[in-house]
Write a protein that holds these residues in place. Sequence first.
Motif, short mmCIF file in Angstrom:
data_model
loop_
_atom_site.label_atom_id
_atom_site.label_comp_id
_atom_site.label_asym_id
_atom_site.label_seq_id
_atom_site.Cartn_x
_atom_site.Cartn_y
_atom_site.Cartn_z
N ALA A 82 53.98 -6.53 59.94
CA ALA A 82 54.57 -5.66 60.92
C ALA A 82 55.65 -6.01 61.85
O ALA A 82 56.24 -5.54 62.57
N LEU A 83 55.70 -7.40 61.80
CA LEU A 83 56.55 -8.15 62.51
C LEU A 83 57.82 -8.83 62.09
O LEU A 83 58.50 -9.72 62.58
N ALA A 87 60.76 -8.57 67.47
CA ALA A 87 59.99 -7.77 68.75
C ALA A 87 61.14 -7.13 69.66
O ALA A 87 61.06 -5.97 70.07
N GLU A 90 62.61 -3.19 68.46
CA GLU A 90 61.72 -2.32 68.59
C GLU A 90 62.50 -1.05 68.00
O GLU A 90 61.97 -0.21 67.30
N PHE A 93 62.47 -0.67 64.25
CA PHE A 93 61.27 -0.43 63.44
C PHE A 93 61.20 1.04 63.74
O PHE A 93 60.68 1.83 62.88
N ASN A 94 61.33 1.40 65.09
CA ASN A 94 61.00 2.89 65.39
C ASN A 94 61.83 3.99 64.73
O ASN A 94 61.38 4.99 64.38
N VAL A 97 60.09 3.73 60.80
CA VAL A 97 58.70 3.52 60.43
C VAL A 97 58.25 5.00 60.08
O VAL A 97 57.27 5.42 59.31
N LYS A 121 51.94 1.85 63.14
CA LYS A 121 52.33 1.60 64.47
C LYS A 121 51.49 0.62 65.35
O LYS A 121 51.55 -0.20 66.00
N ARG A 124 51.93 -2.96 64.30
CA ARG A 124 53.08 -3.37 65.04
C ARG A 124 52.79 -3.79 66.62
O ARG A 124 52.89 -4.85 66.98
N ASP A 125 51.96 -3.05 67.19
CA ASP A 125 51.22 -3.13 68.49
C ASP A 125 50.41 -4.60 68.68
O ASP A 125 50.46 -5.25 69.50
N ARG A 129 50.33 -9.22 60.84
CA ARG A 129 51.31 -9.68 60.08
C ARG A 129 50.73 -9.42 58.46
O ARG A 129 51.39 -9.89 57.52
N GLY A 164 59.25 -6.25 55.16
CA GLY A 164 57.88 -6.65 55.42
C GLY A 164 56.75 -6.40 54.36
O GLY A 164 55.61 -6.49 54.39
#
Length: 707
Positions: A82-83, A87, A90, A93-94, A97, A121, A124-125, A129, A164
Amino acid sequence: MNIRKSILLRVYVAFGLVVLGALIVFGKLLHLQYVDGDRWVAIADSLTVKENVIEAARGNIYSNDGSLLATSVPEYEVRFDALAIPAHREDVFNSKVDSLAYQLSAFFKDRSARQYLTALKSARDKGQRYLLIKRNVSHQDLKELKKFPLFGKTRVGRESFAGGLIGVRENKRILPFTNLAARTIGYRNTKGEEDVRVGLEGAYGDYIEGTSGKQLVRRIAGGVWVPISRGMEIAPVDGSDIIATIDVNMQDMAQRALEKQLKISNADNGCVVVMEVETGEVRAIANFTRDTDGVYREKFNYAIAQGADPGSTFKVASYLIALNDGVVDTNSVIDVGNGTYRVPSHTIRDSHAPKKSLMTVMETFEQSSNVAVTKMINTHYGDRPSRYTSKLHEWGLGEPLGLQIPGEGKPWVKTPESKSWSKLSLVQMAYGYELVLTPLQTLALYNAVANGGKMLAPLFVKEIRHLGNTVKKFDARVINEQIASKDAIKKMQKMMESVMVNGTGRTVRSPLYTSAGKTGTAQMADDSRGYGARRYQSSFAGYFPAENPKYSMIVVIRNPRNGYYGASTAGPVFRELADMIYANDLSLHESFASRKVNKAGEGIPPSLKGPEDSANRVYDSLGIHEQRAANVGETQNAEPMNGAVSGFSFKESVVPDVMGMGLKDAIYLLENAGFHVSAAGAGKVVSQSIEPGVQLKNHETIKLELN
């Protein structure tokens, strides 16, 4: 004043203790860092980093005709980093996803898009990994997943981010023909301290398994171990391939014929083995056991492991010894009286009363007379039984065959020096009792008779290859170059042929080809009740064609409840399988080139629509060359002779044209295009329910009519 001094003293003592404690702690820290530091660092590393074994792909097992009997296919545990998108991006990613969650839901159909989105999500939060997405994913599906958003490489403007998707490979062993020769293919189980080896997988596991690779992994939150890098530290070396002697078509025929007869006779279990006479190569070996639910399954290799009294099939050995020693000839006369023969404390009986009391050796063998064989052996070897038993050991019957696969049952052939030898032992051995042989050990004797006297060890593996290159080859191993004189062998062959014409094997004989064999019926001993339980073993052993033997075969059926004589119980398996082999092996027929397949002026025989190369192969085998080009068009063909269909073109979800085809070719095309088939009739396809060229959803059913 004294109180004040006392309080000060206590304060000083407490302060001193605190200072002393601090000095001790500081000293301990110095000791840990500079004296024991390396040791504790190593311990910490060992708890968070380890070397993971990467399993090598196991080698394949191929049949004699090149079919794949066992192979390894990769399966993957799919996880998500997820990373992978940094970071600070973002937004990237958003933006992707939601699409990823939707595609995963549509692809796997195990969770809703919302559930996938929540999991992605959350990962991710939490900075995960190594989020588990799916287990047991095929290589083909993994290739599709790499195209999904965030799984593959992501480009945004001039920036590029690694995908990923993480695929952890595992190898799954599959048998393309499922239960075909499954027990002979076998397995190797090395879980725990056990190392269980069965069949070819077990015997040649050191070749098949290859060399494992290594990869460093570290433990992260949640106790999950993840690779430190995507690459492997040491790559695995894939295993070597095994080329077995099994012929897929013969194996299929053998299993069907055996299972059918086991059901008819309502037997406990049975086996059949087909061996090539000249090479000793085992072409088919089938073993079935009736399970608790009444279904016959391959659970134990009776052919190589189950030792028992062979019964009347062993009479071949007794007659061959007597013929070789010259104590009798085929026309020598034996008085069988009324079918009984009294020996000390026992009476030998024939299963049926004889039609006449005086019979030639040939006739007694044809009728499988217990009285004749015991009288013959007792008369000529009773005073010196070692002359009889020593021959059996000289041939090699007293020792295991030394098979290429584990689990061979140990034979037991008595001698006068054996502790259990008695006055009855010689006469009992003469007709197949008081000795133990496996079906394959008995077949080795019959194969030697068919082979002119040369006894061979059965072969299951012809070759080992690695990356297409031969590592090791296996040729026929000779156990005994000549078990008896050529004259004695020829007489024995004639006697076995006569069994099929005039004797107990008449019902097994085919009018299409010659054969030689011997029936066998033996009582099975029960550990607690001896022979009192009246349980039988029915068998038939022989070879064909009789004048130029190519295949030898043995059939053993244990505890049949619907009849128990060898000819009526085991014989049908021999006949059915021999018939099918004869029909499929063109080398057993005279040259097709010398035959008049079609009359002058009639042109080429027609064939069904299908792949052209297969039709040409059949025509070439039939010696038909003229006018072929005019008769073989782009829609021409016969059904392939080897069962493999090639040369077709089709589009997925588009209905192909199968008019004029045989059912096998039609099913091949339609199912590969994604449809189900419902068929009625026989012959060639004369009607299909949906017109060619129509595009439909997969899994639709198309009805065919054949005539």
